[in-house]
Enzyme design. Structure first.
Site, PDB file in Angstrom:
ATOM      1  CB  CYS A   1      -9.898 122.195  55.007  1.00  0.00           C
ATOM      2  SG  CYS A   1     -10.475 121.149  53.665  1.00  0.00           S
TER       3      CYS A   1
ATOM      4  CD  GLU B   1     -17.283 117.588  55.155  1.00  0.00           C
ATOM      5  OE1 GLU B   1     -16.050 117.540  55.256  1.00  0.00           O
ATOM      6  OE2 GLU B   1     -17.986 116.578  54.967  1.00  0.00           O
TER       7      GLU B   1
ATOM      8  N   GLY C   1     -18.451 126.208  63.452  1.00  0.00           N
ATOM      9  CA  GLY C   1     -19.196 124.940  63.455  1.00  0.00           C
ATOM     10  C   GLY C   1     -20.002 124.779  64.746  1.00  0.00           C
TER      11      GLY C   1
HETATM   12  P1  NAD Z   1     -15.528 130.422  58.717  1.00  0.00           P
HETATM   13  O1  NAD Z   1     -15.963 129.412  59.699  1.00  0.00           O
HETATM   14  O2  NAD Z   1     -15.020 131.722  59.225  1.00  0.00           O
HETATM   15  O3  NAD Z   1     -16.738 130.797  57.706  1.00  0.00           O
HETATM   16  C1  NAD Z   1     -17.450 129.820  57.000  1.00  0.00           C
HETATM   17  C2  NAD Z   1     -18.816 130.355  56.637  1.00  0.00           C
HETATM   18  O4  NAD Z   1     -19.515 130.649  57.842  1.00  0.00           O
HETATM   19  C3  NAD Z   1     -18.827 131.635  55.810  1.00  0.00           C
HETATM   20  O5  NAD Z   1     -19.849 131.569  54.841  1.00  0.00           O
HETATM   21  C4  NAD Z   1     -19.133 132.709  56.823  1.00  0.00           C
HETATM   22  O6  NAD Z   1     -19.843 133.801  56.279  1.00  0.00           O
HETATM   23  C5  NAD Z   1     -20.022 131.983  57.813  1.00  0.00           C
HETATM   24  N1  NAD Z   1     -19.938 132.532  59.164  1.00  0.00           N
HETATM   25  C6  NAD Z   1     -18.933 133.269  59.701  1.00  0.00           C
HETATM   26  N2  NAD Z   1     -19.216 133.591  60.982  1.00  0.00           N
HETATM   27  C7  NAD Z   1     -20.424 133.064  61.251  1.00  0.00           C
HETATM   28  C8  NAD Z   1     -21.266 133.053  62.402  1.00  0.00           C
HETATM   29  N3  NAD Z   1     -20.900 133.650  63.542  1.00  0.00           N
HETATM   30  N4  NAD Z   1     -22.444 132.405  62.331  1.00  0.00           N
HETATM   31  C9  NAD Z   1     -22.810 131.779  61.204  1.00  0.00           C
HETATM   32  N5  NAD Z   1     -22.059 131.759  60.072  1.00  0.00           N
HETATM   33  C10 NAD Z   1     -20.886 132.380  60.094  1.00  0.00           C
HETATM   34  O7  NAD Z   1     -14.430 129.699  57.794  1.00  0.00           O
HETATM   35  P2  NAD Z   1     -13.591 130.310  56.621  1.00  0.00           P
HETATM   36  O8  NAD Z   1     -12.573 131.257  57.157  1.00  0.00           O
HETATM   37  O9  NAD Z   1     -14.472 130.762  55.513  1.00  0.00           O
HETATM   38  O10 NAD Z   1     -12.845 128.977  56.112  1.00  0.00           O
HETATM   39  C11 NAD Z   1     -11.729 128.462  56.756  1.00  0.00           C
HETATM   40  C12 NAD Z   1     -12.047 127.296  57.666  1.00  0.00           C
HETATM   41  O11 NAD Z   1     -12.833 126.335  56.992  1.00  0.00           O
HETATM   42  C13 NAD Z   1     -10.799 126.545  58.104  1.00  0.00           C
HETATM   43  O12 NAD Z   1     -10.930 126.150  59.440  1.00  0.00           O
HETATM   44  C14 NAD Z   1     -10.788 125.335  57.190  1.00  0.00           C
HETATM   45  O13 NAD Z   1     -10.048 124.240  57.683  1.00  0.00           O
HETATM   46  C15 NAD Z   1     -12.239 125.042  57.085  1.00  0.00           C
HETATM   47  N6  NAD Z   1     -12.533 124.289  55.878  1.00  0.00           N
HETATM   48  C16 NAD Z   1     -12.954 123.012  55.993  1.00  0.00           C
HETATM   49  C17 NAD Z   1     -13.202 122.266  54.834  1.00  0.00           C
HETATM   50  C18 NAD Z   1     -13.665 120.840  54.893  1.00  0.00           C
HETATM   51  O14 NAD Z   1     -14.115 120.347  53.875  1.00  0.00           O
HETATM   52  N7  NAD Z   1     -13.583 120.163  56.014  1.00  0.00           N
HETATM   53  C19 NAD Z   1     -13.029 122.855  53.597  1.00  0.00           C
HETATM   54  C20 NAD Z   1     -12.613 124.170  53.543  1.00  0.00           C
HETATM   55  C21 NAD Z   1     -12.381 124.885  54.677  1.00  0.00           C
END
Ligand code: NAD
Length: 465
Positions: free
Chosen positions: A246, A212, A195
């Site tokens: 999440c 999110e 994020g």
């Molecule tokens: P992540 O942050 O690793 O990846 C999310 C997305 O970002 C993926 O599409 C990925 O390809 C992309 N991404 C990865 N590295 C990146 C970078 N360096 N630059 C730009 N984009 C990049 O998360 P994840 O492992 O897919 O999901 C798990 C996390 O998401 C947990 O922390 C969970 O709590 C959170 N989550 C939040 C919600 C919500 O609604 N608040 C819902 C589901 C998951």
């Protein structure tokens, strides 16, 4: 790669007014087409794709992937006409002869980046809000659930032109290339660390963001709680989707005197749900070996530091399987209590006074969700008043996500901005203010050159209007 994305972006930018000026009926037609695809044409293939990705039971896919998106579409269909109307507001008397309103205009070209844990829901859910608000969209789902991503690409290309909605697949470098483009809005769902990467990239173009995110969501259980109901609700909220949710309770804070009784109930609930979980058709798997190892390391680290396995603990790497595992006596410096768990492991901590529990929660980042299990209304309100969180459920968990009338999202480290219903529609819209002057005169009598009479009028206005 970035050339292709730039072309795609340019094509959507050219098309943004055609899409943005679409009528209510045109937007509803698009949403109905998406609904039909998910609910009918592709339903079985969606179940199969997500099962292929992490053995998610079909019924969990129906409940937590298909149903929330259909529910969101139905809600938008019934409310969108009102949201798209001019919203009249009061005009102060000092602005004599004017009227005022605002409208929700589309932001323009939007990027939606989604995670793997609810791969369809968290990609198409925000898309529904983006379509409702009249945007063009590029979707970038997670590379960790390739079967679902591939199927969503097929659905999108069958329903929409690339100039309106396009889905691109790929790993980090794809996100990185997309994030260089001057989108009008980015809706990101994922971890707090990524994020920050997204927000930094967005700042280069002053692109607005919805983030999110995740974190450690506590469940506080006091001695007045109905322990049997609490145990089965927590067992479901924690272990549905194999704990990869999440808003799953990340850890439990329980009043010391009821810990043993609660553990007994939790054991019964888990046995009723899954029996031998390794054979259960109701129990999904961890998404890949990397995440499996991350979770096993949490358990090993806690064990080394004298953590006690109260329930479960078995695992099978070949199957990315970890039994529903509950641990107690986990010390504060264990990774289980420091990092978001995001898997089927539940640490339990005890407290003696509610202030102790509250101080502990407040020593960490603001959680995405905070759950309270209690029959004591005063104590429940005391916990709400003295903590901060994206959302709270009382005597249940996870269900807040399913009410489209509630804003869904975190606060600071757990997120910025809100999703669902009107709140999602607002994220993808700019509230454009309009003030119209109907009469001649009005405030013009105060224009320069200034005089003592005008000063008197200003004094009068300051005093009375
Ligand atoms: P992540 O942050 O690793 O990846 C999310 C997305 O970002 C993926 O599409 C990925 O390809 C992309 N991404 C990865 N590295 C990146 C970078 N360096 N630059 C730009 N984009 C990049 O998360 P994840 O492992 O897919 O999901 C798990 C996390 O998401 C947990 O922390 C969970 O709590 C959170 N989550 C939040 C919600 C919500 O609604 N608040 C819902 C589901 C998951």
């Amino acid at each position: 790669m970035s050339n292709t994305f730039q072309q795609l972006f340019n094509a959507q930018k050219e098309n943004q007014f055609a899409v943005g000026n679409s009528t209510y009926s045109e937007r509803i037609l698009k949403l109905k087409a998406l609904k039909k695809a998910i609910e009918t044409t592709y339903k079985q293939r969606i179940r199969e794709a997500i099962y292929a990705d992490f053995k998610k039971p079909y019924i969990e896919t129906d409940l937590t992937e298909i149903y929330p998106v259909i529910g969101e579409i139905n809600h938008v269909i019934s409310e969108l006409k009102g949201w798209m109307k001019r919203q009249k507001v009061h005009t102060p008397l000092a602005l004599l002869g004017a009227s005022s309103w605002y409208t929700y205009e589309p932001k323009g070209v939007c990027l939606i980046i989604s995670p793997w844990n609810f791969p369809l829901n968290l990609t198409f859910g925000p898309l529904v809000s983006a379509i409702a608000a009249g945007n063009t969209v590029i979707l970038k789902p997670s590379e960790l659930t390739p079967h679902c991503s591939q199927l969503m690409a097929e659905i999108i290309s069958n329903l929409f032109s690339e100039q309106e909605i396009a889905l691109v697949q790929g790993e980090v470098e794809v996100s990185t290339a997309l994030l260089k483009l001057p989108f009008n809005h980015i809706f990101f769902t994922g971890s707090p660390n990524i994020g920050k990467v997204v927000m930094e990239a967005a700042s280069k173009h002053l692109t607005s963001v919805t983030l999110e995110l995740g974190g450690k969501s506590p469940a506080i259980i006091d001695a007045s709680a109905n322990l049997k109901a609490t145990a089965s609700r927590i067992a479901w909220g924690k272990f549905v989707n194999n704990g990869q949710t999440c808003i799953a309770p990340d850890y439990i804070l329980i009043e010391e005197s009821v810990k043993e009784a609660f553990l007994k109930e939790l054991k019964v609930a888990l046995h009723t749900f899954y029996g031998d979980a390794s054979l259960s058709e109701a129990y999904a798997r961890i998404v890949n070996e990397k995440h499996f190892n991350r979770l096993i390391n949490h358990i090993e680290d806690a064990k080394l530091k004298h953590g006690v396995i109260e329930i479960g603990g078995a695992s099978k790497v070949a199957d990315c399987f970890i039994e529903p595992t509950v641990m107690s006596n986990v010390p504060e410096d264990a990774s289980l209590l420091q990092e978001e768990i995001f898997g089927p492991i539940l640490p339990i901590k005890t407290y003696k006074t509610i202030n102790e529990a509250i101080t502990y929660v407040n020593s960490k980042e603001k959680p995405l969700a905070l759950y309270i299990y209690s029959k004591n209304k005063t104590q429940t309100q005391f916990i709400i008043d003295n903590t901060r969180a994206g959302s709270t459920c009382i005597n249940t968990n996870v269900l807040q996500y399913s009410n489209h009338h509630l804003p869904f999202g975190g606060s600071n480290n757990s997120g910025i901005g809100k999703a669902h219903g009107i709140f999602g529609f607002q994220e993808f819209s700019n509230m454009r203010s309009v003030l119209k002057q109907h009469t001649k005169g009005s405030i013009e009598f105060l224009f320069p050159p200034y005089s003592s009479l005008k000063q008197k009028l200003v004094d009068f206005t300051l005093k009375w209007f």
